[in-house]
Enzyme design. Structure first.
Site, short mmCIF file in Angstrom:
data_model
loop_
_atom_site.label_atom_id
_atom_site.label_comp_id
_atom_site.label_asym_id
_atom_site.label_seq_id
_atom_site.Cartn_x
_atom_site.Cartn_y
_atom_site.Cartn_z
N HIS A 40 -4.17 4.54 0.71
CA HIS A 40 -3.14 3.80 1.44
C HIS A 40 -2.87 2.46 0.77
O HIS A 40 -3.64 2.00 -0.09
CB HIS A 40 -3.50 3.62 2.91
CG HIS A 40 -4.80 2.92 3.16
ND1 HIS A 40 -6.02 3.55 3.04
CD2 HIS A 40 -5.08 1.65 3.53
CE1 HIS A 40 -6.99 2.70 3.32
NE2 HIS A 40 -6.45 1.52 3.61
N ASP A 99 -10.63 3.60 1.39
CA ASP A 99 -11.51 2.55 1.89
C ASP A 99 -12.96 2.76 1.47
O ASP A 99 -13.51 3.86 1.56
CB ASP A 99 -11.45 2.49 3.42
CG ASP A 99 -10.22 1.75 3.93
OD1 ASP A 99 -9.65 0.94 3.18
OD2 ASP A 99 -9.82 1.99 5.09
N ARG A 116 -8.91 -2.73 12.92
CA ARG A 116 -9.38 -1.48 12.32
C ARG A 116 -10.79 -1.14 12.79
O ARG A 116 -11.68 -1.99 12.80
CB ARG A 116 -9.38 -1.59 10.79
CG ARG A 116 -9.63 -0.25 10.08
CD ARG A 116 -9.68 -0.42 8.58
NE ARG A 116 -11.00 -0.81 8.11
CZ ARG A 116 -11.26 -1.22 6.86
NH1 ARG A 116 -10.28 -1.32 5.97
NH2 ARG A 116 -12.49 -1.55 6.51
N HIS A 165 -5.64 2.41 -2.47
CA HIS A 165 -7.08 2.57 -2.39
C HIS A 165 -7.48 3.51 -1.27
O HIS A 165 -6.75 3.72 -0.31
CB HIS A 165 -7.77 1.21 -2.18
CG HIS A 165 -7.45 0.56 -0.86
ND1 HIS A 165 -6.21 0.01 -0.58
CD2 HIS A 165 -8.20 0.39 0.26
CE1 HIS A 165 -6.22 -0.49 0.64
NE2 HIS A 165 -7.42 -0.26 1.18
#
Length: 312
Positions: A254, A97, A269, A95
């Site tokens: 990723h 993000d 993150r 995907h």
């Protein structure tokens, strides 16, 4: 000025950056050199950043761009720093993000906090390389396609994985993930706002292609995904404590490899605000449902001139 040195790790994606202590902060020139390396290599890695904490990670993010809130819908786990916690979700599907909103993030910074004794790697793929490698008939097709992206993603994920019983923590996470509904139409080929290069924009959150049925959409999505995730277009990172990864979310997908059984894995993150994609004719993405203004501003970057040298 930092003694910053870029070590290329793959032909199409990936570089390690040595010679910089991120916990001490970065000056504007170092930030520009990091951004230039990010644009060229798509994902960059820093080893040995043991003194970097959440606040230092946020300060670095501010030097590189504008941090978003942690997530459009998952708001219970942090305002600016999102814990990537294996007890809730393992993100083991390819995907880009947050493509279900109109303002797709520029980049993400991911820092290792707690790692399992084995497994737990992350892979990235270059959507720029995948576009460049398309044969002309597929390129023409892709440039004329639009896709509907939503955060109701169960049907697009691994069906076998979704059939297994969910732990309470996983169920709570999924319920929060879809608590507000977002749907956006994006071009399948977008023009990167800083490099001007064309990249593919698909992945986990695609529901279907505009004008195509479910079966045709699934077949075409699988074809494009196979192009993106061809091994030569990927890099796989073996995490160590003290590692930080930064990836260009506009030119990559990723995948967090779920190969560590029930061991605990946690990373932090921080996400940088991005722009609204445009297709090859300059037409912007279209919001169907949901308002992402509280998640992120729209940041339209000016294509920068790269510093004279990335390595010293």
């Amino acid at each position: 000025m930092s003694t910053l040195h870029v070590v290329k790790l793959g032909a199409h994606i990936g570089a390690r950056i040595d010679g910089v202590d991120l916990a001490r902060g970065v000056d504007p020139d170092t930030a520009a050199r990091i951004n230039a390396a990010l644009l060229e290599h798509k994902v960059i890695f820093f080893r040995g950043q043991h003194d970097l904490d959440d606040e230092g990670q946020l300060e670095l993010a501010r030097a590189l761009g504008t941090p978003t809130t942690a997530h459009p819908t998952v708001t219970s786990r942090g305002a600016k720093v999102l814990p990537i916690d294996s007890r809730y979700d393992k993100a083991n599907a390819w995907h880009t993000d947050v493509t279900f909103v109109d303002r797709i993030p520029k980049a993400s910074l991911l820092r290792a906090v707690t790692l399992p004794p084995y497994g737990g790697t992350t892979a990235w793929a270059s959507t720029e390389a995948a576009y460049d490698q398309l044969p002309e008939p597929l390129r023409v097709l892709a440039e004329n396609l639009w896709a509907v992206h939503t955060n109701q993603y169960d049907y697009a994920g691994d069906a076998d994985a979704r059939l297994r019983p969910l732990a309470d923590t996983e169920r709570q996470y999924l319920e929060e993930f879809v608590s507000d509904y977002y749907e956006t139409e994006h071009p399948v080929v977008r023009v990167h706002p800083e490099t001007g290069r064309k990249v593919l924009l698909v992945g986990l959150f695609v529901k279907h292609f505009v004008g195509l049925g479910h079966a045709e959409s699934a077949t075409l999505l699988n074809l494009l995904q196979a192009r993106i995730t061809k091994l030569e277009n990927t890099i796989r990172w073996n995490w160590e404590l003290g590692d930080l990864a930064i990836w260009d979310n506009r030119a990559t997908q990723h995948y967090a490899v779920s190969d560590y059984d029930d061991q605990f894995r946690r990373l932090s993150r921080v996400t940088l605000a991005g722009d609204i994609p445009v297709d090859v004719a300059g037409r912007p993405s279209r919001v169907i449902a949901g308002d992402a203004s509280s998640y992120s501003p729209v940041v339209d970057p000016v294509r920068p001139a790269a510093p004279a040298s990335l390595a010293s």
